[in-house]
Design a protein around this motif. Structure first.
Motif, short mmCIF file in Angstrom:
data_model
loop_
_atom_site.label_atom_id
_atom_site.label_comp_id
_atom_site.label_asym_id
_atom_site.label_seq_id
_atom_site.Cartn_x
_atom_site.Cartn_y
_atom_site.Cartn_z
N GLU A 31 5.14 -5.62 26.80
CA GLU A 31 6.39 -5.05 26.28
C GLU A 31 7.42 -6.14 26.03
N ALA A 32 7.52 -7.10 26.96
CA ALA A 32 8.50 -8.18 26.80
C ALA A 32 8.16 -9.04 25.58
N VAL A 33 6.88 -9.37 25.42
CA VAL A 33 6.45 -10.20 24.29
C VAL A 33 6.68 -9.46 22.97
N GLU A 34 6.33 -8.18 22.93
CA GLU A 34 6.51 -7.41 21.70
C GLU A 34 7.99 -7.33 21.32
N ASP A 35 8.86 -7.12 22.30
CA ASP A 35 10.30 -7.03 22.01
C ASP A 35 10.81 -8.33 21.39
N ILE A 36 10.39 -9.46 21.95
CA ILE A 36 10.84 -10.75 21.43
C ILE A 36 10.32 -10.99 20.02
N LEU A 37 9.03 -10.68 19.80
CA LEU A 37 8.46 -10.88 18.47
C LEU A 37 9.11 -9.96 17.44
N ASP A 38 9.40 -8.71 17.83
CA ASP A 38 10.08 -7.79 16.91
C ASP A 38 11.47 -8.31 16.56
N THR A 39 12.17 -8.88 17.54
CA THR A 39 13.49 -9.45 17.28
C THR A 39 13.39 -10.61 16.30
N ARG A 40 12.38 -11.46 16.48
CA ARG A 40 12.19 -12.59 15.56
C ARG A 40 11.87 -12.09 14.15
N ARG A 41 11.08 -11.04 14.04
CA ARG A 41 10.76 -10.50 12.72
C ARG A 41 12.03 -9.98 12.03
N LYS A 42 12.89 -9.29 12.79
CA LYS A 42 14.13 -8.77 12.22
C LYS A 42 15.04 -9.91 11.77
N GLU A 43 15.08 -10.98 12.54
CA GLU A 43 15.88 -12.14 12.15
C GLU A 43 15.34 -12.79 10.88
N MET A 44 14.02 -12.82 10.75
CA MET A 44 13.40 -13.44 9.58
C MET A 44 13.63 -12.61 8.32
N ILE A 45 13.81 -11.30 8.46
CA ILE A 45 14.05 -10.45 7.29
C ILE A 45 15.32 -10.88 6.57
N GLU A 46 16.32 -11.37 7.32
CA GLU A 46 17.57 -11.79 6.71
C GLU A 46 17.39 -13.03 5.84
N ASP A 47 16.43 -13.87 6.16
CA ASP A 47 16.14 -15.07 5.36
C ASP A 47 14.63 -15.35 5.43
N PRO A 48 13.83 -14.53 4.74
CA PRO A 48 12.37 -14.61 4.90
C PRO A 48 11.77 -15.78 4.13
N PRO A 49 10.55 -16.17 4.50
CA PRO A 49 9.81 -17.14 3.67
C PRO A 49 9.60 -16.55 2.28
N ILE A 50 9.52 -17.42 1.28
CA ILE A 50 9.40 -16.94 -0.10
C ILE A 50 8.04 -16.29 -0.34
N VAL A 51 7.03 -16.65 0.46
CA VAL A 51 5.72 -15.99 0.40
C VAL A 51 5.31 -15.64 1.83
N PRO A 52 4.67 -14.49 2.07
CA PRO A 52 4.27 -14.12 3.43
C PRO A 52 3.10 -14.95 3.94
N SER A 53 3.08 -15.18 5.24
CA SER A 53 2.04 -16.03 5.83
C SER A 53 0.65 -15.44 5.67
N ILE A 54 0.52 -14.11 5.71
CA ILE A 54 -0.81 -13.51 5.57
C ILE A 54 -1.37 -13.72 4.17
N LEU A 55 -0.48 -13.79 3.15
CA LEU A 55 -0.94 -14.08 1.80
C LEU A 55 -1.34 -15.56 1.68
N VAL A 56 -0.60 -16.44 2.34
CA VAL A 56 -0.95 -17.87 2.35
C VAL A 56 -2.33 -18.06 2.96
N LYS A 57 -2.59 -17.38 4.06
CA LYS A 57 -3.90 -17.47 4.72
C LYS A 57 -5.02 -17.08 3.75
N THR A 58 -4.84 -15.98 3.05
CA THR A 58 -5.87 -15.50 2.12
C THR A 58 -6.09 -16.48 0.98
N GLU A 59 -5.01 -17.04 0.42
CA GLU A 59 -5.14 -17.95 -0.71
C GLU A 59 -5.80 -19.26 -0.30
N ILE A 60 -5.51 -19.76 0.90
CA ILE A 60 -6.17 -20.98 1.37
C ILE A 60 -7.67 -20.72 1.52
#
Length: 303
Positions: free
Chosen positions: A202-231
């Motif tokens: 629960e503690a780890v999930e809460d922290i990761l969810d908070t980081r995801r919400k922070e990243m939404i405000e200034d996200p990477p221009i391409v998602p990491s899961i798409l980068v993985k697939t293209e590589i």
């Protein structure tokens, strides 16, 4: 938005679930086969989760949410010696994997003893390559307080585990503290141990969810899961990696298990949508076996 899931089923007709994920615009993050059993960690659009569940039931498999999928977590033990590493740290690692995390166990070279424990700059940099670190400490409050220097200046969220009841405010540098997980000379199979592991999740999930919400405000221009697939699609050498996870997704990038000096230029030339990967990310040598670490730049830094 994508929902991360774990599919558990047999290898028979497993290509049908793969084809469905591709048709829905989803991604297979990791595939593990053990004899006749198959485990897929996948990401699909949130509105299509029911379709995947229906197909899983048709194939006599099952799916469950994997909130930690697409993240890489460091499980840090003060030493590799038997008084610290076995049992609790191993069980913490195994338990987090059940929720989709890719974790690496790290034993510090000079962590034995509360008075002489140390951490090197290389060890700090290795830990900071992850999305989050779990420091598995000991059974006494004084021991834990005397080892806070191991993580006070680490630049990622840190979750500390130990046996005594403590307030996270009393532990400098920690984002969360979970009690009931000290040095236990046996497997964590009892009721109180399982409850402590669930609190850790629960503690780890809460922290990761908070980081995801922070990243939404200034996200990477391409998602990491798409980068993985293209590589995977554009770098043939990836198919020759024997590791079950040749490319590990992180919240803000990927770790590619290829030699940095030999393959960094090929990785930089990978096309993701209309972008060249080298233009939208920082590509550097990992402290882990000289692998390639790709950290995606946020939109503001590119603009």
């Amino acid at each position: 938005m994508y929902e991360t899931l774990t599919y558990i089923g047999g290898v028979h007709k497993h290509e049908e679930i793969n084809e469905l994920i591709e048709d829905l615009g989803g991604f297979v993050l990791q595939e593990t086969t053990s004899q006749m059993d198959l485990v897929l960690t996948l990401a699909v659009p949130m509105e299509d989760v029911e379709k995947v569940d229906e197909k899983a039931r048709e194939l006599l498999g099952k799916i469950k949410r994997a909130p930690m999928a697409g993240t890489e977590i460091a499980i840090v033990s003060p030493t590799l010696a038997r008084q610290h590493l076995p049992h609790s740290a191993c069980d913490i690692s195994e338990y987090l994997r059940r929720y989709g995390a890719k974790d690496n166990m790290i034993g510090l070279s000079r962590g034995a003893g509360k008075g002489i424990s140390r951490i090197s700059e290389d060890e700090k940099r290795l830990i900071e390559e992850h999305d989050l670190a779990v420091f598995a400490l000991g059974s006494f409050k004084e021991c834990i307080m005397n080892k806070t220097h191991l993580f006070t200046d680490i630049d990622i969220p840190v979750v500390v585990t130990g046996a005594p009841e403590m307030n996270v405010e009393d532990i400098p540098g920690a984002s969360a503290y979970v009690s009931g997980l000290g040095r236990i000379p046996r497997r964590l199979k009892r009721g109180e141990n399982i409850r402590a592991l669930k609190k850790l999740v629960e503690a780890v999930e809460d922290i990761l969810d908070t980081r995801r919400k922070e990243m939404i405000e200034d996200p990477p221009i391409v998602p990491s899961i798409l980068v993985k697939t293209e590589i995977e699609n554009q770098v043939p050498a990836v198919k020759e990696i024997y590791s079950p996870a040749p490319i590990v997704s992180q919240l803000d990038g990927v770790r590619v298990k290829l030699d940095f000096d030999q393959y960094k230029d090929q990785i930089a030339e990978v096309k993701v949508d209309k972008y060249r990967l080298g233009d939208v990310s920082e590509i550097k040598k990992s402290k882990m076996y000289d692998y390639i670490l790709v950290k995606l730049l946020p939109e503001t830094s590119i603009i």
